[in-house]
Design a protein around this motif. Structure first.
Motif, short mmCIF file in Angstrom:
data_model
loop_
_atom_site.label_atom_id
_atom_site.label_comp_id
_atom_site.label_asym_id
_atom_site.label_seq_id
_atom_site.Cartn_x
_atom_site.Cartn_y
_atom_site.Cartn_z
N ILE A 1 20.16 15.77 9.02
CA ILE A 1 20.44 14.34 9.16
C ILE A 1 20.42 13.94 10.63
N GLY A 2 21.03 14.77 11.48
CA GLY A 2 21.03 14.49 12.91
C GLY A 2 22.08 13.48 13.32
N ALA A 3 22.31 13.40 14.61
CA ALA A 3 23.31 12.46 15.14
C ALA A 3 22.89 11.03 14.83
N GLY A 4 23.78 10.33 14.13
CA GLY A 4 23.49 8.94 13.77
C GLY A 4 22.32 8.79 12.82
N GLY A 5 21.95 9.90 12.15
CA GLY A 5 20.83 9.85 11.20
C GLY A 5 19.46 9.89 11.86
N LYS A 6 19.41 10.25 13.17
CA LYS A 6 18.14 10.19 13.90
C LYS A 6 17.11 11.16 13.37
N MET A 7 17.53 12.41 13.07
CA MET A 7 16.56 13.42 12.62
C MET A 7 15.92 13.02 11.29
N ILE A 8 16.73 12.65 10.30
CA ILE A 8 16.17 12.33 8.99
C ILE A 8 15.31 11.07 9.06
N ARG A 9 15.64 10.14 9.96
CA ARG A 9 14.79 8.96 10.13
C ARG A 9 13.42 9.36 10.69
#
Length: 310
Positions: A259-267
């Motif tokens: 998912i990553g910090a603040g959803g950055k990776m999954i975005r």
């Protein structure tokens, strides 16, 4: 769609057809070569081991010949139910093939793993039942001296009379390899319609395109622990597909990384995957991608059945 019976086709004087099993260590470039031969992206690629988890069939029809290329998982020692299934699939596909193509990584040279695979193919080809060809891949990345040295080492494996230097990435040597494979096929009718490129179900291909983007952005254990399943594909408008998918991981920490910090990776994964899906489906795509935890899914026979990894 159902997989055709790979038994002996009825002989005809006009056409050749058959199954070519691509065997080799992980990261030898089997998937890149399959895509290059078929002329379409049917197998995902990355530099991570276990990228290919299923036997992926690519169909190449050329004039009076049809090759069904079986891109096999990289041969390795089984560590869990997942890799055990992968290894059994390799053995099954090689037994049923008309030709075996051993793909070697020219950058790495011939190692113990290649010798072990060559021995397995030699056993399968005992009595001349299974012709074996060797392709030394990635020669575009090494100099002439290293290429010659690797070709000689490949010949010393004593499993094939013919060794081809190729670059699946640039296409160098691929046409000569293809011509040779065609001549080894038995005579018989085509297994697939001439315009078909793969027998993969659409939802599996779409899931693999999403997983490819995960592999390209994650490291250490995460790439091995991720599997993607497409749950729904709908087309509410002529120019729009809606794809609902789950990315399965084994631990909450892996979920957090993906998912990553603040959803950055999954975005980032979703944006890149959406572009691949749009290229494949030919429309705009809305991708709903969720990350879910299922502990030890690689040893979960029920989930492996559901994911169609047999």
């Amino acid at each position: 769609m159902p997989v055709p019976d790979p038994g002996e086709p009825l002989a005809t004087p006009d056409t050749r057809s058959g199954f070519v099993a691509l065997a080799g260590r992980p990261n030898a470039g089997k998937s890149t070569l399959t895509n290059a031969l078929v002329g379409a992206k049917i197998a995902i690629t990355s530099d991570k081991p276990q990228t290919t988890r299923r036997a992926i069939r690519g169909v190449l029809t050329r004039g009076d010949a049809q090759l069904v290329l079986v891109d096999l998982p990289g041969v390795q020692r089984p560590l869990d139910s997942l890799t055990g299934r992968m290894q059994r699939r390799v053995q099954s596909e090689v037994r049923e093939a008309d030709v075996a193509l051993l793909v070697l990584n020219g950058e790495e040279g011939v190692g113990p793993g290649d010798r072990w695979i060559a021995r397995q193919l030699a056993d399968a080809s005992a009595g001349g039942r299974l012709p074996v060809v060797i392709a030394v891949n990635k020669v575009d990345r090494i100099d002439r001296e290293r290429t010659i040295r690797t070709l000689m080492a490949a010949s010393e494996l004593d499993v094939a009379e013919d060794v081809f230097p190729i670059s699946a990435r640039t296409g160098k040597g691929v046409d000569a390899l293809l011509d040779h494979l065609v001549q080894l096929l038995p005579r018989g009718p085509f297994y697939f319609p001439e315009d078909e490129r793969t027998d993969q179900p659409r939802h599996v291909l779409l899931a693999e395109l999403i997983r490819e983007q995960v592999l390209r952005r994650t490291f250490q254990e995460v790439p091995h622990a991720v599997e993607v399943a497409v749950e729904e594909v709908e087309r509410p408008k002529d120019d729009l597909h809606v794809v609902v998918a789950n990315a399965w991981v084994e631990t909450p920490s892996q979920k957090g990384i993906l998912i990553g910090a603040g959803g950055k990776m999954i975005r980032n994964v979703g944006t890149a995957a959406r572009k691949e899906l749009e290229r494949e489906l030919g429309t705009r795509v809305h991708l709903d991608l969720q990350v879910k935890v299922r502990r030890n899914w690689r040893s979960d026979e029920t989930l492996l059945d559901r994911l169609e990894i047999d």
